[in-house]
Design an enzyme around this catalytic site. Sequence first.
Site, mmCIF file in Angstrom:
data_model
loop_
_atom_site.group_PDB
_atom_site.id
_atom_site.type_symbol
_atom_site.label_atom_id
_atom_site.label_comp_id
_atom_site.label_asym_id
_atom_site.label_seq_id
_atom_site.Cartn_x
_atom_site.Cartn_y
_atom_site.Cartn_z
ATOM 1 N N SER A 138 1.031 -1.072 0.066
ATOM 2 C CA SER A 138 -0.185 0.056 0.002
ATOM 3 C C SER A 138 0.808 1.319 -0.029
ATOM 4 O O SER A 138 0.610 2.234 -0.670
ATOM 5 C CB SER A 138 -0.830 -0.045 1.200
ATOM 6 O OG SER A 138 -1.821 -0.987 1.171
ATOM 7 N N ARG B 157 1.424 4.474 -2.884
ATOM 8 C CA ARG B 157 1.198 5.590 -2.651
ATOM 9 C C ARG B 157 2.494 6.375 -2.673
ATOM 10 O O ARG B 157 2.362 7.750 -3.278
ATOM 11 C CB ARG B 157 0.704 5.708 -1.244
ATOM 12 C CG ARG B 157 -0.710 5.377 -1.050
ATOM 13 C CD ARG B 157 -1.323 5.180 0.373
ATOM 14 N NE ARG B 157 -2.545 4.632 0.558
ATOM 15 C CZ ARG B 157 -3.207 3.687 0.281
ATOM 16 N NH1 ARG B 157 -2.684 2.669 -0.497
ATOM 17 N NH2 ARG B 157 -4.534 3.442 0.351
ATOM 18 N N ARG C 74 -14.259 -6.485 -10.433
ATOM 19 C CA ARG C 74 -14.289 -5.814 -9.059
ATOM 20 C C ARG C 74 -15.174 -4.533 -9.317
ATOM 21 O O ARG C 74 -15.038 -3.782 -10.264
ATOM 22 C CB ARG C 74 -13.005 -5.582 -8.613
ATOM 23 C CG ARG C 74 -12.247 -7.042 -8.265
ATOM 24 C CD ARG C 74 -10.999 -6.890 -7.696
ATOM 25 N NE ARG C 74 -10.915 -6.278 -6.343
ATOM 26 C CZ ARG C 74 -9.888 -5.919 -5.688
ATOM 27 N NH1 ARG C 74 -8.684 -6.062 -6.149
ATOM 28 N NH2 ARG C 74 -10.035 -5.298 -4.386
ATOM 29 N N GLN D 17 -9.272 2.327 -0.079
ATOM 30 C CA GLN D 17 -9.017 2.404 -1.550
ATOM 31 C C GLN D 17 -10.008 3.682 -2.090
ATOM 32 O O GLN D 17 -9.564 4.547 -2.839
ATOM 33 C CB GLN D 17 -9.051 1.385 -2.478
ATOM 34 C CG GLN D 17 -8.106 0.337 -2.205
ATOM 35 C CD GLN D 17 -8.203 -0.913 -3.119
ATOM 36 O OE1 GLN D 17 -9.286 -1.164 -3.412
ATOM 37 N NE2 GLN D 17 -7.141 -1.765 -2.910
ATOM 38 N N ASP E 3 -6.919 -7.841 4.901
ATOM 39 C CA ASP E 3 -6.133 -8.796 4.072
ATOM 40 C C ASP E 3 -5.576 -9.886 4.587
ATOM 41 O O ASP E 3 -5.020 -10.807 4.010
ATOM 42 C CB ASP E 3 -4.764 -7.940 3.525
ATOM 43 C CG ASP E 3 -5.425 -6.694 2.374
ATOM 44 O OD1 ASP E 3 -6.497 -7.039 2.026
ATOM 45 O OD2 ASP E 3 -4.640 -6.041 2.253
ATOM 46 N N ARG F 56 -12.996 -14.244 -1.569
ATOM 47 C CA ARG F 56 -11.999 -14.877 -0.418
ATOM 48 C C ARG F 56 -12.739 -15.628 0.443
ATOM 49 O O ARG F 56 -12.220 -16.561 1.162
ATOM 50 C CB ARG F 56 -11.089 -13.868 0.254
ATOM 51 C CG ARG F 56 -10.274 -13.213 -0.693
ATOM 52 C CD ARG F 56 -9.001 -12.461 -0.194
ATOM 53 N NE ARG F 56 -7.892 -11.955 -0.923
ATOM 54 C CZ ARG F 56 -7.358 -10.895 -0.916
ATOM 55 N NH1 ARG F 56 -7.574 -10.118 0.028
ATOM 56 N NH2 ARG F 56 -6.375 -10.795 -1.813
HETATM 57 C C1 S3P Z 1 -5.915 -1.257 0.608
HETATM 58 C C2 S3P Z 1 -6.910 -1.099 1.021
HETATM 59 C C3 S3P Z 1 -7.704 -2.411 1.323
HETATM 60 C C4 S3P Z 1 -6.796 -3.787 1.033
HETATM 61 C C5 S3P Z 1 -5.868 -3.457 0.021
HETATM 62 C C6 S3P Z 1 -5.281 -2.572 -0.303
HETATM 63 C C7 S3P Z 1 -5.018 0.009 0.047
HETATM 64 O O1 S3P Z 1 -8.692 -2.562 0.505
HETATM 65 O O2 S3P Z 1 -7.791 -4.858 0.941
HETATM 66 O O3 S3P Z 1 -5.390 -4.758 -0.246
HETATM 67 O O4 S3P Z 1 -3.882 0.078 -0.251
HETATM 68 O O5 S3P Z 1 -5.668 1.029 0.302
HETATM 69 P P1 S3P Z 1 -10.031 -1.516 1.010
HETATM 70 O O6 S3P Z 1 -10.273 -0.539 -0.196
HETATM 71 O O7 S3P Z 1 -11.009 -2.513 0.896
HETATM 72 O O8 S3P Z 1 -9.898 -0.897 2.282
#
Ligand code: S3P
Length: 434
Positions: free
Chosen positions: A23, A27, A121, A168, A316, A347
């Site tokens: 993550s 960023r 998705r 996200q 995760d 999942r």
């Molecule tokens: C992430 C947020 C999570 C996570 C993903 C990475 C991110 O998803 O499951 O692997 O980097 O912001 P969400 O959008 O459900 O929080």
Amino acid sequence: MSSVSVSPCAGIAGEISVAGDKSISHRAAIISALASGASSIEGFLRSEDCLSTLRIVEQLGAAVSESGGRISIQGCAGSMRSPEAQLDCGNSGTGMRLLAGVLAGQPFESILTGDASLSSRPMKRISQPLELMGAEVRLTGDRGTAPVTVKGARLKAISYELPVASAQVKSCILLAGLFAEGDTVVMEPKETRNHTELMLADAGADVSANGLTVTLKGGGIKRLKGMDWDVPGDFSSAAFWIVCAAAREGASVSLKDVGLNPRRTALLEALRRMGADIAVEAKGSGASEPVGDITVKGARLTGTEIGGAEIPNLVDEVPILAVAGALSEGRTVIRDAQELRVKESDRLSVMAKCLESAGVVVEETEDGMIIDGSASIKGGCAVESSGDHRIAMAMAVAGLCASDGIEVRDVDCVLTSYPTFWDDMNKVAEGCCG
Ligand code: S3P
């Protein structure tokens, strides 16, 4: 499609410096590309997901170079170049959703694409707020899915209540908010990971959080300056070894320089409730995040209940937590985890099937699963990862702990988040995978 046979190992011991945080790497690439001036990224995760994002910021005009493992990025000061081709995010939901926010503020049209999993998705969760801000976003897939066409515009700030707890989506809106007139406000139903807020603030944006409300002051893009990022190890990668050692009496594993942002580490509390012996030594910070070493010693675990506000902070880790449940004595109940159905695979369903074929007593529920653990896994089967990296790695760890081993099929996906996973497995359980 390759497969790996994981044999049961006699013992689990060793020390691992896990690969960089996924993550934070996404960023760091995006914020550096948007900033004025030069940035460098130490410890960038060279996984397929993060490399897709790096290629895209290059397509959008950031100058990217690498020397001695350090990535250098010359930022575009907010003005990106209209790309000549479509922008391929590969398997990465983070890449697609965050970049859509950036593109919403650019004066051109561009198209974000992804692989079959990413193209299934949900993307309405980002198109809705971006359209409220004034961008034109078309989801040209079958059902509110990618490819995502983003026609940027002069954006106006919004105050937005997130319908789902998603870092996200929050990050997508905040990145678009950098270009908006006025203050952007995002309210989350539950706390989610806050890397975007912390990193934007470090890079100069005026962003603050008050409980579940995050506010980004207008004009943020002009404030972003180049940074030297130091990416900590990924807690979500460390999680596989934490569980592997925690559930095995006599085991002892140390994970070095792991990111310890509390919005990522709820797995530790869940495992401690189960009786795990975990020590954490804080060591400082990296990329605005607390960092430290985690030492795990094996113990007898018992089942627990996991749900509510805890879920986004271990989102995760649910697949590997389900393995921990199987390796515990008694019932483990996971609830409020319906978001797992729209990750790289469904999942809940895939994990329940994999565990069931390995002989675990498990019941899939609408928003989670119930595992009746017997402190052991039989294995002696082949399971399909469904192209989902976290399922492949969770079932590989299950194989190490299963009396008859497990063959995990379709494991190339591991490269999307943890390219050194098999090397690290060999460090703590030599000769068990082949
Ligand atoms: C992430 C947020 C999570 C996570 C993903 C990475 C991110 O998803 O499951 O692997 O980097 O912001 P969400 O959008 O459900 O929080």
